[in-house]
Enzyme design. Structure first.
Site, mmCIF file in Angstrom:
data_model
loop_
_atom_site.group_PDB
_atom_site.id
_atom_site.type_symbol
_atom_site.label_atom_id
_atom_site.label_comp_id
_atom_site.label_asym_id
_atom_site.label_seq_id
_atom_site.Cartn_x
_atom_site.Cartn_y
_atom_site.Cartn_z
ATOM 1 N N GLU A 45 78.998 -0.297 47.013
ATOM 2 C CA GLU A 45 79.892 0.744 46.509
ATOM 3 C C GLU A 45 81.116 0.900 47.415
ATOM 4 O OE1 GLU A 45 79.400 5.340 44.852
ATOM 5 O OE2 GLU A 45 77.873 4.469 46.146
ATOM 6 N N LYS A 114 82.532 5.384 37.924
ATOM 7 C CA LYS A 114 81.230 6.018 38.126
ATOM 8 C C LYS A 114 81.111 7.245 37.228
ATOM 9 C CE LYS A 114 78.138 7.268 41.973
ATOM 10 N NZ LYS A 114 78.022 7.319 43.444
ATOM 11 N N CYS A 175 75.129 3.423 42.243
ATOM 12 C CA CYS A 175 74.370 4.243 43.187
ATOM 13 C C CYS A 175 73.577 5.367 42.526
ATOM 14 C CB CYS A 175 75.305 4.803 44.264
ATOM 15 S SG CYS A 175 74.416 5.356 45.745
ATOM 16 N N SER A 351 65.496 13.654 81.209
ATOM 17 C CA SER A 351 64.773 14.775 81.820
ATOM 18 C C SER A 351 63.319 14.467 82.131
ATOM 19 C CB SER A 351 64.827 15.979 80.873
ATOM 20 O OG SER A 351 64.042 15.732 79.715
#
Length: 694
Positions: A45, A114, A175, A351
């Site tokens: 896309e 789309k 999509c 840490s």
């Protein structure tokens, strides 16, 4: 006799607005597809512009440069004798659309906009594009002059249409249309379309791959057909990582697929399939009158010529475990970010706890992946590694050695730190090979407090030493913020001090559950350039570290996993930690994960969350205890919500991230009493008690 077609789909590592690089990768994919005998090539896309251009889609420059790239593709001899399907933004009648453009031999065939937009979570397509709402309708699109000069065409079909070759019919999905209950492939299949294509920009999320694969298999299970899926890959400039997984399916079976996590910028998947298998599978039709654009071109071989092209057979997809996904997805994202940022490596305040250890392990996994990819012969990755380390002849020997070049860790001790955490941080650094430093922040903290004392005449005390809650919190925060300042100082100058060029990206290590409650100091060492674990919960991180113990032989992680999570910002008691994260938050990390999903995914407010949790936790907590936890969470959430406006950009691996930047659109100023909501909870607690007493 069968009709065999060879089709190609691909995953490309495109980058927003990188028109030159995007063009090169598109051409490379077409070249590979042709070399494998394909006559149709599908790309991801918006591959020309990059998917993540966001508000750059408003700019006329983005449209102009996209058409310039399209012109180069039309002119290229590489693109001859193959139908090319590329993605780009196009403005039609002053409306912007997300489009597929199909062309063959210097002629545009059609433009398909789309129709169903991705507009939730990480996606805001409706901000920049309009959906094409004219079902099975086609208009004329008048081409820009630069395209007319190449094609000799004034206009091409624009709209909801399919491509009809001389031997088959190809229909497009884009999509999110696959995920929609009214997916276009349904009506296309009923009208005889045999090949469906999907051009996607689908990001990685833990445990998502199987859903995507099952959707594609299901698309052709009921009515048959061939389905090609293309996807973006890599980090195109935002918080998500597109994870490839290009694939080909036929009649409900996957027959070819690419990698989910790969450092190869161009990956092409081809499959040779028999159209007669589709026709034999189908038994019913219901014409829906798709608008067909005809092209004088065969995808299949000559009927009278026997070829030696074997037809692909169904294969099983071996999905990654969540631990493998955490190891690979954020690692690929970090590498894209590093190589494109122009920096020379990473710096991490280490840490000795689970979170920073997880970030360190992801960097080490990145080094493992880099070494494997270079060993497999990827010259581009080797070139990028050499550029990052500043040595044109460098060749990594093993992950630990590479880690020493690009990863610096530092333990920032204070008088409230323990020897155990210092040891764990040092041992982990030794096992992964990072360049490690021990830094004491006490002098800097006392200097800042000295300034405050000179101005006010007062010196704040910890609660353990008789101070108020305000003093106690301020003393914790000043330590945390000093660590952030030192992290950036060392990130900018530590390589300079060693006579090496470049700077380092500061990595954050705050998990998604801490972000939910705001259990961190604003602008502390969680404020970094990027955060690979900011969208991953504590439970998954612990499981990931166990995976690293076995997979990377990092034995020190067992000690880290058994230690109680602590910020080490309050005075020690007899040399031992008196402060723990879960005690401070009033709930466990596993409880927070449940609360986070209810808040974001199930869209629960305080009362509805309480109503769900009294049944989910009925075996371990009373209604009153559940009420206390829900109230405490929402108080902490609302009090600390302002911190989300400054949270470090994090890899989005979970669907309940609290990232304020477009993903979690909630206020950051609340009435923190939640009076009405909490009263409803209290009434329900009383009601539950009365039920128990009946």
């Amino acid at each position: 006799m069968g009709r065999k077609v060879t089709l190609a789909t691909c995953s490309l590592n495109q980058w927003a607005l990188d028109f030159e690089g995007n063009l090169e990768r598109i051409l490379k994919s077409i070249e590979i597809a042709k070399a494998r005998g394909a006559k149709y090539r599908l790309g991801p896309e918006l591959e020309i512009s990059g998917y993540g251009c966001e508000d750059h889609f408003y700019e006329s420059d983005t449209m102009l440069h996209s058409f310039q790239v399209l012109r180069n593709l039309l002119e290229s001899p590489i693109c001859q004798d193959i139908i090319c399907d590329v993605g780009m933004p196009i403005m039609h009648r002053n409306v912007r659309y997300n489009c597929r453009v199909l062309f063959l031999n210097r002629k545009l065939l059609l433009i398909r906009p789309k129709m169903m937009m991705a507009n939730n979570g990480n996606y805001r397509e409706m901000r920049w594009f309009s959906p094409w709402n004219h079902l099975r309708q086609v208009e004329e699109y008048f081409l820009p002059r630069m395209i007319q000069e190449i094609t000799g065409q004034d206009a091409v079909p624009f709209g909801d249409c399919v491509l009809s070759t001389k031997d088959t019919c190809i229909g497009t999905e884009i999509c999110a249309e696959l995920w929609n209950p009214r997916s276009p492939h349904i009506q296309m299949g009923l009208d005889g379309v045999e090949i469906f294509t999907n051009s996607s920009a689908s990001h990685h999320e833990l445990r998502k791959a199987d859903l995507r694969v099952n959707l594609i298999k299901a698309a052709t299970t009921k009515s048959g057909g061939i389905y090609l899926y293309a996807n973006q890959k890599g980090c195109d400039g935002d918080r998500v990582y597109y994870d490839g997984c290009a694939m080909v399916a036929i009649n409900g079976d996957i027959v070819a697929h690419g990698a989910q996590f790969s450092l190869n910028d161009v990956e092409v998947i081809t499959a040779t399939l028999d159209l007669e298998d589709v026709r034999s599978y189908r038994g019913e039709s219901e014409p829906k009158c798709c608008y067909r654009v005809k092209v004088d071109f065969f995808l299949s071989d000559d009927d009278d010529v026997l070829t030696d092209l074997s037809v692909h057979q169904p294969i099983e997809w071996c999905f990654h475990t969540p631990d493998e996904e955490i190891s690979l997805g954020p690692a690929c994202w970090l590498w894209d970010y590093l190589r494109r940022s122009g920096q020379a490596g990473f710096l991490l305040p280490l840490s000795g706890g689970v979170d920073s250890a997880s970030t360190a392990c992801i960097v080490y996994s990145m080094c493992v992946l880099l070494c494997q990819t270079i060993e497999d012969g990827n010259s581009q990755v080797l070139e990028d590694v050499r550029r990052v380390v500043g040595n044109d002849s460098y060749h990594p020997q093993d992950p630990r050695e590479l880690c020493g070049h690009i990863f610096t860790t530092c333990y920032m001790a204070s008088e409230n730190s323990t020897k155990d955490t210092r040891r764990r941080a040092k041992d982990l650094a030794n096992q992964i090979g990072s360049t490690h430093m021990n830094i004491n922040i006490d002098v800097a903290v006392k200097g800042i407090l000295g300034i405050f004392s000179v101005v006010t005449g007062k010196w704040p005390q910890f609660h353990a030493n008789g101070g108020s809650q305000r003093e106690n919190l301020a003393l914790q925060n000043v330590q945390a913020r000093v660590r952030m300042v030192l992290a950036y100082l060392f990130a900018q100058l530590s390589l300079w001090s060693r006579g090496k060029p470049g700077g380092l990206l500061v990595l954050g290590s705050s998990n998604v559950d801490e972000s939910l409650t705001g259990y961190f100091t604003k602008y502390d060492c969680s404020s970094a350039d990027i955060n690979p674990i900011g969208g991953i919960n504590k439970t998954d991180l612990k499981s990931f570290l166990l995976y690293c113990v076995e997979h990377f032989q990092l034995s020190i992680l067992r000690d880290i996993l058994t230690a109680s999570p602590t910020a080490e910002l309050e005075p020690l008691t007899d040399g031992h930690v008196s402060q723990t994260d879960e005690a401070d938050m009033g709930m466990t990390y596993s409880e927070l994960s449940v609360i986070g999903r209810l808040r974001k995914i199930s869209k629960c407010g305080p009362f509805s969350m309480f109503c769900k949790l009294i049944y989910m936790w009925k075996d371990v907590l009373s209604p009153l205890e559940v009420a206390q936890k829900v109230k405490r969470f929402f108080r902490m959430y609302s009090v600390n919500r302002h911190k989300m406006t400054t949270v470090t950009p994090a890899y989005h691996a979970e669907s309940y991230s609290s990232d304020d930047n477009r993903f979690d659109l909630r206020p950051f100023l609340y009435n923190t009493s939640w009076a009405w909501q909490f009263q409803c909870i209290d009434n329900q607690v009383i009601h539950q008690k009365s039920l128990l007493n009946l």
